[in-house]
Enzyme design. Sequence first.
Site, PDB file in Angstrom:
ATOM      1  N   ARG A   1      38.834  46.692  26.269  1.00 56.42           N
ATOM      2  CA  ARG A   1      38.430  46.010  26.949  1.00 56.42           C
ATOM      3  C   ARG A   1      36.723  46.008  27.838  1.00 56.42           C
ATOM      4  NH1 ARG A   1      40.104  48.357  33.415  1.00 56.42           N
ATOM      5  NH2 ARG A   1      38.537  50.087  32.603  1.00 56.42           N
TER       6      ARG A   1
ATOM      7  N   ARG B   1      36.082  59.470  34.369  1.00 60.18           N
ATOM      8  CA  ARG B   1      36.953  58.452  35.099  1.00 60.18           C
ATOM      9  C   ARG B   1      38.642  59.055  35.303  1.00 60.18           C
ATOM     10  NH1 ARG B   1      35.062  53.763  33.170  1.00 60.18           N
ATOM     11  NH2 ARG B   1      37.217  52.331  34.232  1.00 60.18           N
TER      12      ARG B   1
ATOM     13  N   LYS C   1      46.021  47.394  35.262  1.00 57.08           N
ATOM     14  CA  LYS C   1      46.096  47.050  36.699  1.00 57.08           C
ATOM     15  C   LYS C   1      45.595  45.106  37.098  1.00 57.08           C
ATOM     16  CE  LYS C   1      44.163  50.529  39.019  1.00 57.08           C
ATOM     17  NZ  LYS C   1      43.946  51.325  37.506  1.00 57.08           N
TER      18      LYS C   1
ATOM     19  N   ARG D   1      42.438  55.985  46.659  1.00 52.48           N
ATOM     20  CA  ARG D   1      42.360  56.653  45.142  1.00 52.48           C
ATOM     21  C   ARG D   1      42.225  58.181  45.406  1.00 52.48           C
ATOM     22  NH1 ARG D   1      39.560  52.156  41.853  1.00 52.48           N
ATOM     23  NH2 ARG D   1      39.246  53.331  39.598  1.00 52.48           N
TER      24      ARG D   1
ATOM     25  N   ARG E   1      31.621  46.128  30.832  1.00 51.74           N
ATOM     26  CA  ARG E   1      31.403  46.997  32.270  1.00 51.74           C
ATOM     27  C   ARG E   1      30.257  48.126  32.121  1.00 51.74           C
ATOM     28  NH1 ARG E   1      37.099  48.287  35.841  1.00 51.74           N
ATOM     29  NH2 ARG E   1      35.927  49.790  35.693  1.00 51.74           N
TER      30      ARG E   1
HETATM   31  P1  AMP Z   1      37.748  50.148  38.942  1.00 47.25           P
HETATM   32  O1  AMP Z   1      37.614  48.651  38.672  1.00 47.25           O
HETATM   33  O2  AMP Z   1      39.278  50.099  40.118  1.00 47.25           O
HETATM   34  O3  AMP Z   1      38.282  50.560  37.745  1.00 47.25           O
HETATM   35  O4  AMP Z   1      36.788  50.580  39.708  1.00 47.25           O
HETATM   36  C1  AMP Z   1      35.293  50.901  39.504  1.00 47.25           C
HETATM   37  C2  AMP Z   1      34.325  52.423  39.684  1.00 47.25           C
HETATM   38  O5  AMP Z   1      34.474  51.698  41.311  1.00 47.25           O
HETATM   39  C3  AMP Z   1      36.053  53.838  39.911  1.00 47.25           C
HETATM   40  O6  AMP Z   1      35.252  54.529  38.869  1.00 47.25           O
HETATM   41  C4  AMP Z   1      34.918  53.909  41.777  1.00 47.25           C
HETATM   42  O7  AMP Z   1      33.116  55.010  40.944  1.00 47.25           O
HETATM   43  C5  AMP Z   1      34.750  53.416  42.358  1.00 47.25           C
HETATM   44  N1  AMP Z   1      35.862  52.667  43.067  1.00 47.25           N
HETATM   45  C6  AMP Z   1      36.653  51.498  43.027  1.00 47.25           C
HETATM   46  N2  AMP Z   1      37.747  52.014  43.721  1.00 47.25           N
HETATM   47  C7  AMP Z   1      37.069  52.830  44.426  1.00 47.25           C
HETATM   48  C8  AMP Z   1      37.899  53.825  45.552  1.00 47.25           C
HETATM   49  N3  AMP Z   1      39.659  53.137  46.169  1.00 47.25           N
HETATM   50  N4  AMP Z   1      37.341  54.752  46.068  1.00 47.25           N
HETATM   51  C9  AMP Z   1      36.785  55.219  45.389  1.00 47.25           C
HETATM   52  N5  AMP Z   1      35.708  54.809  44.183  1.00 47.25           N
HETATM   53  C10 AMP Z   1      36.714  53.538  44.018  1.00 47.25           C
END
Ligand code: AMP
Length: 187
Positions: free
Chosen positions: A128, A146, A14, A89, A134
Amino acid sequence: MKYYILFGPPGAGKGTQAGAMAEKFNLKHISTGELLRGEIAAGTPLGLQAKALIDAGNLVPDEVVEGMIEDKFNTIKGVDGFLLDGFPRTEAQAVALDEILERRGEKLTGVVSIMIPDGMIMERIRHRAEIEGRADDARDEIILNRISTYHAKTEPLIAFYKASGRYREVDGTGTIEEVRERIFEIM
Ligand code: AMP
């Protein structure tokens, strides 16, 4: 205004695809994950609250990300629309997004879903981890959490959006360019 959701499991690509999509269609890319990592880096109270959840591979509370999204919609000008990456999400977030859009007199344009098999997620995230560093990419058990959070809480949104007729899926395997072309075609 256009309102796109960029959907898919962790590691589907994404973040990799969002830049080109945003540029081609003059959209503002909003990644809730990136916004949260920014809060953590800045040491804000919200960041402190979110850090433990994110580092464990759990979701932050719905209200936190819903507020961030509405705030961005209200403050960002000069674009033709928004590309939401990593939001919604949960089903509660999807309902909240509909309500936010309704308050603006707008509707969701479409959901672009990038799909890769579970077996590829670990490999993509390990790759990544070498590039981005990260914390939540660093340990297999966190990545597995996750993935299971995605299946339990996020994947049900596919049925939610399919029912609205605004859901389109692309095959996320292959090169970055191949996936990008597939996405541009459906957009
Ligand atoms: P991402 O960069 O989208 O993989 O998000 C990293 C982490 O941020 C996720 O594993 C969640 O802990 C948190 N996070 C990101 N977006 C959301 C969301 N829409 N709802 C809840 N937690 C989120």
